[in-house]
Design a protein around this motif. Structure first.
Motif, PDB file in Angstrom:
ATOM      1  N   VAL A  27       0.832  -1.203   0.000  1.00  0.00           N
ATOM      2  CA  VAL A  27       0.000   0.000   0.000  1.00  0.00           C
ATOM      3  C   VAL A  27       0.864   1.251   0.000  1.00  0.00           C
ATOM      4  O   VAL A  27       0.511   2.274  -0.626  1.00  0.00           O
ATOM      5  CB  VAL A  27      -0.949  -0.018   1.217  1.00  0.00           C
ATOM      6  CG1 VAL A  27      -1.625   1.340   1.409  1.00  0.00           C
ATOM      7  CG2 VAL A  27      -2.009  -1.099   1.041  1.00  0.00           C
ATOM      8  N   ARG A  28       2.009   1.197   0.658  1.00  0.00           N
ATOM      9  CA  ARG A  28       2.895   2.358   0.739  1.00  0.00           C
ATOM     10  C   ARG A  28       3.704   2.584  -0.533  1.00  0.00           C
ATOM     11  O   ARG A  28       4.484   3.546  -0.610  1.00  0.00           O
ATOM     12  CB  ARG A  28       3.823   2.207   1.949  1.00  0.00           C
ATOM     13  CG  ARG A  28       3.076   2.335   3.272  1.00  0.00           C
ATOM     14  CD  ARG A  28       3.905   1.870   4.458  1.00  0.00           C
ATOM     15  NE  ARG A  28       3.127   1.993   5.702  1.00  0.00           N
ATOM     16  CZ  ARG A  28       3.492   1.465   6.861  1.00  0.00           C
ATOM     17  NH1 ARG A  28       4.630   0.772   6.956  1.00  0.00           N
ATOM     18  NH2 ARG A  28       2.728   1.610   7.933  1.00  0.00           N
ATOM     19  N   GLY A 107      -8.283  -3.313  13.669  1.00  0.00           N
ATOM     20  CA  GLY A 107      -8.230  -4.565  12.920  1.00  0.00           C
ATOM     21  C   GLY A 107      -8.342  -4.426  11.421  1.00  0.00           C
ATOM     22  O   GLY A 107      -8.322  -5.427  10.709  1.00  0.00           O
ATOM     23  N   ARG A 108      -8.453  -3.187  10.916  1.00  0.00           N
ATOM     24  CA  ARG A 108      -8.549  -2.966   9.477  1.00  0.00           C
ATOM     25  C   ARG A 108      -7.313  -2.203   9.001  1.00  0.00           C
ATOM     26  O   ARG A 108      -6.835  -1.277   9.680  1.00  0.00           O
ATOM     27  CB  ARG A 108      -9.809  -2.184   9.106  1.00  0.00           C
ATOM     28  CG  ARG A 108     -11.110  -2.860   9.514  1.00  0.00           C
ATOM     29  CD  ARG A 108     -12.304  -2.204   8.849  1.00  0.00           C
ATOM     30  NE  ARG A 108     -12.345  -2.468   7.418  1.00  0.00           N
ATOM     31  CZ  ARG A 108     -12.916  -3.555   6.869  1.00  0.00           C
ATOM     32  NH1 ARG A 108     -13.496  -4.468   7.636  1.00  0.00           N
ATOM     33  NH2 ARG A 108     -12.911  -3.715   5.572  1.00  0.00           N
ATOM     34  N   LEU A 109      -6.818  -2.571   7.829  1.00  0.00           N
ATOM     35  CA  LEU A 109      -5.677  -1.891   7.224  1.00  0.00           C
ATOM     36  C   LEU A 109      -6.187  -0.974   6.125  1.00  0.00           C
ATOM     37  O   LEU A 109      -6.859  -1.430   5.195  1.00  0.00           O
ATOM     38  CB  LEU A 109      -4.684  -2.911   6.672  1.00  0.00           C
ATOM     39  CG  LEU A 109      -3.306  -2.378   6.297  1.00  0.00           C
ATOM     40  CD1 LEU A 109      -2.256  -3.476   6.443  1.00  0.00           C
ATOM     41  CD2 LEU A 109      -3.267  -1.819   4.873  1.00  0.00           C
ATOM     42  N   PHE A 110      -5.869   0.323   6.250  1.00  0.00           N
ATOM     43  CA  PHE A 110      -6.416   1.337   5.365  1.00  0.00           C
ATOM     44  C   PHE A 110      -5.393   1.765   4.315  1.00  0.00           C
ATOM     45  O   PHE A 110      -4.204   1.886   4.596  1.00  0.00           O
ATOM     46  CB  PHE A 110      -6.858   2.571   6.163  1.00  0.00           C
ATOM     47  CG  PHE A 110      -8.069   2.338   7.023  1.00  0.00           C
ATOM     48  CD1 PHE A 110      -9.332   2.708   6.572  1.00  0.00           C
ATOM     49  CD2 PHE A 110      -7.953   1.737   8.267  1.00  0.00           C
ATOM     50  CE1 PHE A 110     -10.456   2.494   7.361  1.00  0.00           C
ATOM     51  CE2 PHE A 110      -9.073   1.518   9.054  1.00  0.00           C
ATOM     52  CZ  PHE A 110     -10.325   1.897   8.603  1.00  0.00           C
ATOM     53  N   GLY A 111      -5.894   2.036   3.122  1.00  0.00           N
ATOM     54  CA  GLY A 111      -5.054   2.567   2.058  1.00  0.00           C
ATOM     55  C   GLY A 111      -5.575   2.168   0.700  1.00  0.00           C
ATOM     56  O   GLY A 111      -6.277   1.162   0.550  1.00  0.00           O
ATOM     57  N   ARG A 112      -5.237   2.989  -0.311  1.00  0.00           N
ATOM     58  CA  ARG A 112      -5.684   2.669  -1.664  1.00  0.00           C
ATOM     59  C   ARG A 112      -5.061   1.357  -2.129  1.00  0.00           C
ATOM     60  O   ARG A 112      -3.855   1.168  -2.067  1.00  0.00           O
ATOM     61  CB  ARG A 112      -5.295   3.802  -2.623  1.00  0.00           C
ATOM     62  CG  ARG A 112      -5.641   3.527  -4.078  1.00  0.00           C
ATOM     63  CD  ARG A 112      -7.144   3.228  -4.275  1.00  0.00           C
ATOM     64  NE  ARG A 112      -7.965   4.414  -4.299  1.00  0.00           N
ATOM     65  CZ  ARG A 112      -9.163   4.489  -3.746  1.00  0.00           C
ATOM     66  NH1 ARG A 112      -9.667   3.445  -3.096  1.00  0.00           N
ATOM     67  NH2 ARG A 112      -9.864   5.596  -3.827  1.00  0.00           N
ATOM     68  N   GLY A 113      -5.922   0.460  -2.546  1.00  0.00           N
ATOM     69  CA  GLY A 113      -5.497  -0.865  -2.983  1.00  0.00           C
ATOM     70  C   GLY A 113      -5.536  -1.921  -1.904  1.00  0.00           C
ATOM     71  O   GLY A 113      -5.311  -3.100  -2.196  1.00  0.00           O
ATOM     72  N   ALA A 114      -5.842  -1.540  -0.656  1.00  0.00           N
ATOM     73  CA  ALA A 114      -5.852  -2.527   0.425  1.00  0.00           C
ATOM     74  C   ALA A 114      -6.803  -3.673   0.111  1.00  0.00           C
ATOM     75  O   ALA A 114      -6.485  -4.852   0.335  1.00  0.00           O
ATOM     76  CB  ALA A 114      -6.240  -1.858   1.745  1.00  0.00           C
ATOM     77  N   ALA A 115      -7.982  -3.351  -0.417  1.00  0.00           N
ATOM     78  CA  ALA A 115      -8.945  -4.379  -0.795  1.00  0.00           C
ATOM     79  C   ALA A 115      -8.777  -4.781  -2.250  1.00  0.00           C
ATOM     80  O   ALA A 115      -8.830  -5.975  -2.588  1.00  0.00           O
ATOM     81  CB  ALA A 115     -10.372  -3.893  -0.536  1.00  0.00           C
ATOM     82  N   VAL A 372      -9.168  -3.188   4.302  1.00  0.00           N
ATOM     83  CA  VAL A 372      -9.455  -4.620   4.354  1.00  0.00           C
ATOM     84  C   VAL A 372      -9.233  -5.077   5.794  1.00  0.00           C
ATOM     85  O   VAL A 372      -8.338  -4.572   6.484  1.00  0.00           O
ATOM     86  CB  VAL A 372      -8.557  -5.415   3.380  1.00  0.00           C
ATOM     87  CG1 VAL A 372      -7.097  -5.370   3.805  1.00  0.00           C
ATOM     88  CG2 VAL A 372      -9.031  -6.852   3.235  1.00  0.00           C
ATOM     89  N   GLU A 373     -10.059  -5.982   6.261  1.00  0.00           N
ATOM     90  CA  GLU A 373      -9.873  -6.540   7.595  1.00  0.00           C
ATOM     91  C   GLU A 373      -8.671  -7.472   7.575  1.00  0.00           C
ATOM     92  O   GLU A 373      -8.589  -8.381   6.740  1.00  0.00           O
ATOM     93  CB  GLU A 373     -11.132  -7.290   8.031  1.00  0.00           C
ATOM     94  CG  GLU A 373     -11.101  -7.757   9.464  1.00  0.00           C
ATOM     95  CD  GLU A 373     -12.378  -8.448   9.878  1.00  0.00           C
ATOM     96  OE1 GLU A 373     -12.445  -8.908  11.030  1.00  0.00           O
ATOM     97  OE2 GLU A 373     -13.301  -8.542   9.042  1.00  0.00           O
ATOM     98  N   VAL A 374      -7.723  -7.245   8.475  1.00  0.00           N
ATOM     99  CA  VAL A 374      -6.509  -8.059   8.501  1.00  0.00           C
ATOM    100  C   VAL A 374      -6.856  -9.532   8.699  1.00  0.00           C
ATOM    101  O   VAL A 374      -6.298 -10.413   8.025  1.00  0.00           O
ATOM    102  CB  VAL A 374      -5.564  -7.566   9.613  1.00  0.00           C
ATOM    103  CG1 VAL A 374      -4.374  -8.522   9.762  1.00  0.00           C
ATOM    104  CG2 VAL A 374      -5.066  -6.153   9.308  1.00  0.00           C
TER     105      VAL A 374
END
Length: 396
Positions: A27-28, A107-115, A372-374
């Motif tokens: 994501v980074r 518990g969720r990872l945020f960022g463009r493309g995470a899902a 997305v939920e980890v």
């Protein structure tokens, strides 16, 4: 179905911390398309694949835009393909989290493309790495193909298919909320161009207003969409037309000489972009715009094929059973109203494809604060690992 000792050993090797770290790293590394710049994401993914024990090859499809092919197990025809894409849509506005921060919150990872779909890519690497760390005896190989340009023109998957890959089946880790998806709508873009004649608005009768013609064309698209409503697919619903953009005119006081309309057509299995184009051309012909001094034409800009697999296909049944045995909820086989590169695999490569991955295409993809939920990404990795083990190391 109870897990064997070997299956339990493989699942125990799925490393949540490593998966989370990989996803944060992906994501980074921004890869918005347009304009298309997947190189940093691919480089990060390549290092992770090599660290997990996969052999990595890069294929520069366009300058600075390489496909990645990472493989494990015996080389040769057959085996299983995992197909993902490394590009994302642009970040856009409206975020409350840093779009490329990879922050984990509740518990969720945020960022463009995470899902869509770096979560699925990270899960795939974690799954294959788990197989290798557990020493699973792979009788056939597995290849992860992470391709460019899925969000725009599909040039990455088409470059991959030009290599004529052979596989018994493919997993496509797009965000399906871990539902086993066996049918996907396709889509195509048709652009309508209307030509008229410019004039001063003070003597508008001397011109031929292209926007007026485009309005009639838009109305014809609405009628075409209504015609599609009478036929539905049991998993995919109906096909659809949708007008996306209209561009025309140069100044308020000038009769516009040109106007273009871009249209999205959602395709059901068996429907094609050429058929959609012919529908538009027929509708334009019925408008008789030439009687008003206007000309109109249509062009097919791109097409992603629709596809479906039979519910009783052994590949479908094995993957679906593995999903449940790995801990996913038991749900009916599903359909996906979005389109994905799996359509090219089925149509052009003859490779049966199942779409199954963490995250939601409707709730998260292409939106601000995508996440997305980890735990779901970890669950996806467990599903892939178990499915690949059963596909590649079947009992004698």
């Amino acid at each position: 179905m109870a897990l064997t000792a070997e299956e339990s050993r493989v699942l125990a090797e799925v490393d949540e911390a490593a998966l989370t770290g990989l996803l944060q790293g992906l994501v980074r590394c921004p890869s918005p398309n347009p304009p298309g710049g997947e190189e940093r994401t691919v480089a990060h993914l390549a290092k992770a694949c090599e660290a997990a024990g996969l052999s990595v090859e890069l294929d520069e499809v366009l300058p600075g835009r390489p496909n990645l092919y990472a493989s494990a197990g015996p080389a040769g025809d057959g085996g299983i393909l995992v197909l993902g894409h490394t590009d994302t849509v642009p970040a856009g506005d409206g975020w409350t989290y840093e779009p490329y921060g990879g922050v984990v919150d509740s518990g969720r990872l945020f960022g463009r493309g995470a899902a869509d779909m770096k979560g699925g890519l990270a899960a795939a690497v974690a799954a294959i790495g788990a197989l290798l760390r557990a020493g699973a005896p792979l009788r056939e190989g597995v290849t992860l193909a992470a391709v460019i340009d899925e969000e725009e023109h599909g040039r990455g998957v088409r470059a991959f298919l030009s290599r004529r890959p052979k596989a018994r089946g493919a997993l496509v880790p797009e965000p399906t909320d871990l539902e086993t998806v066996i049918a996907c709508r396709g889509n195509c873009y048709v652009e309508i161009a209307v030509e008229g004649r410019a004039a001063h608005a003070g003597s508008a009768e001397l011109g031929r207003n292209a926007i007026h013609g485009a309005v009639r064309a838009v109305e014809s698209i609405r009628r075409l969409d209504e015609e599609l409503a009478v036929h539905t697919h049991p998993l995919l619903g109906r096909a659809a037309w949708s007008v996306g953009t209209i561009h025309g005119g140069t100044a308020t006081a000038t009769v516009p000489a040109a106007c273009s309309v871009s249209v999205d057509r959602r395709l059901l299995p068996g429907q094609t972009g050429e058929r959609a184009l012919s529908e538009v051309e027929r509708a334009l012909g019925e408008l008789a715009l030439e009687d008003d001094g206007l000309r109109a034409g249509a062009e097919l800009l791109m097409e992603i094929p629709s596809f479906e697999l039979a519910p009783d296909d052994p590949f479908v049944q094995l993957v679906h059973r593995a999903s449940v045995d790995a801990g996913a909820p038991e749900r009916p086989l599903g359909g996906w109203t979005a389109a994905c590169d799996g359509g090219y695999l089925v149509r052009d490569g003859g490779i049966p494809s199942i779409v199954l991955g963490p995250g939601s295409v409707t709730e998260q993809a292409h939106k601000p604060d995508e996440s997305v939920e980890v735990a779901e990404a970890v669950q996806a990795a467990r599903i892939y690992a178990l499915a690949l083990l059963r596909l590649l190391s079947p009992s004698p």
